[in-house]
Design a protein around this motif. Structure first.
Motif, PDB file in Angstrom:
ATOM      1  N   ILE A   1       1.076  -1.324   0.092  1.00 29.64           N
ATOM      2  CA  ILE A   1       0.034  -0.249   0.214  1.00 29.64           C
ATOM      3  C   ILE A   1       0.849   1.198  -0.350  1.00 29.64           C
ATOM      4  O   ILE A   1       1.417   1.833   0.690  1.00 29.64           O
TER       5      ILE A   1
ATOM      6  N   CYS B   1      -5.175   4.035  -5.380  1.00 24.98           N
ATOM      7  CA  CYS B   1      -6.701   3.929  -4.142  1.00 24.98           C
ATOM      8  C   CYS B   1      -7.339   5.172  -3.793  1.00 24.98           C
ATOM      9  O   CYS B   1      -8.365   4.605  -2.848  1.00 24.98           O
TER      10      CYS B   1
ATOM     11  N   LEU C   1      -9.040   1.937   3.148  1.00 26.96           N
ATOM     12  CA  LEU C   1      -8.885   0.154   2.870  1.00 26.96           C
ATOM     13  C   LEU C   1      -9.155  -0.453   2.593  1.00 26.96           C
ATOM     14  O   LEU C   1      -9.090  -1.826   1.555  1.00 26.96           O
TER      15      LEU C   1
END
Length: 346
Positions: free
Chosen positions: A22, A52, A58
């Protein structure tokens, strides 16, 4: 490094698990399992890359992967920009806050393990990350001893790999948060522009994608000009085309400052195994980097020059290596935990 509920990891090597890298801009997610016949090796069953900013958090991003692959999982390892701090990951460059308890609850995960994204790349250095890439300076062979992986992207990350038994040790850093040290009069002028009253200016404010744009805008202000470009990619393209003197100067300062940082870290870790500059951002501007003052600034001077001239420097694509490194770390941690449990039982 942090891991959530390490006592419940038994049995994971034969079970598919999520591994995700990430970053501040992109997330790379894979369904992994242990590879047969390879110590801590991981096999990729499915892989996807996400933007993202397309997701509110997330949990939704990982849910999109799970739904698309129809892959119910109970275990997950995250390589994140920043550092795990209790239930959260501390970083200013992530698209959203990351809370481990929320991930466990929303996705019905039993375990979530977390490590720094460049720490994960460090665990990939004994695989394809080190074997690929283009030679930038120093010896043309891969060296022995400690090695570094450094990458400017949305932020600036770095980790060191110390060779040793069972794959050695990876040391994570927050090198991007170190104070920027100007090396030229022009760099001092930029620093004064960014912090007119003095104070802390972190290295990643200069050496990163956004940092390149910041430097370009500062140079325009110092010259009384209006900026023509609004993205790091546009600045790099203008520098490549020799169509904008401020863009060319900004790229030169970026490359030179990266050389100083890489040389400093190579000295700190005695990185005779080599320095690996990771990320698509650097790969896209390789020719500019190769013809910049990077090597001169990397080599420093006096006695440091003799050591640093023996350190090979390579530019390599980040790609899937963060995911693979995270999976290797996860399997290694699990194996260590099982070994310790076996010793207790014995």
């Amino acid at each position: 490094m942090a891991i959530d509920h390490p006592d419940r990891l038994a049995g994971i090597p034969t079970t598919p698990f999520l591994a995700a890298d990430i970053g501040g801009t992109h997330a790379r997610v894979a369904l992994m399992r242990a590879a047969h016949g390879e110590s801590h090796g991981a096999e990729t069953l499915a892989y996807r890359k996400f933007v993202c900013a397309d997701y509110p958090n997330l949990s939704e991003l990982l849910r999109a992967f799970i739904d698309a692959e129809q892959a119910p999982v109970k275990h997950c390892v995250l390589a994140c920009a920043g550092q795990p701090m209790g239930d959260e990951v501390a970083n200013d460059n992530l698209a959203w806050p990351i809370r481990l308890s929320e991930l466990r609850q929303v996705l019905a995960l039993e375990d979530v393990a977390v490590l720094n994204d460049f720490e994960a790349l460090g665990y990939a250095l004994d695989g394809g990350l080190a074997r690929g890439g283009r030679h930038l300076c120093g010896p043309g062979t891969h060296g022995h001893g400690p090695s570094l992986v450094i990458g400017p992207g949305t932020g600036l990350g770095a980790a060191a790999r110390i060779p040793g038994p069972n794959g050695g040790l990876v040391v994570t850093t927050e090198a991007g948060q170190m104070d920027f040290a100007p090396n030229s009069i022009r760099e001092r002028e930029i620093l004064a522009h960014l912090a007119p009253n003095g104070g802390y200016v972190e290295f990643e404010r200069i050496v990163s994608g956004p940092g390149l744009l910041t430097t370009y805008e500062a140079l325009c202000a110092l010259c009384g000009e209006s900026p023509k470009h609004t993205t790091p990619e546009a600045v790099t393209a203008a520098a490549s085309a020799c169509s904008d003197a401020r863009a060319a100067e900004a790229v030169e300062i970026f490359c030179a400052s990266l050389g100083s940082l890489a040389g400093n870290l190579a000295l700190a870790f005695m990185a005779t195994g080599g320095v690996y500059l990771a990320g698509g951002f650097l790969s896209s501007m390789f020719e500019l980097l190769a013809h910049s003052a990077f090597e001169e600034r990397f080599l420093h001077g006096r006695s440091a020059h003799a050591l640093l001239s023996q350190v090979p420097v390579w530019v390599t694509e980040h790609g899937r290596h963060g995911v693979l490194g995270a999976a290797r770390w996860y399997l290694r941690r699990n194996a260590s935990g099982n070994a310790m449990a076996s010793e207790r039982v014995a």
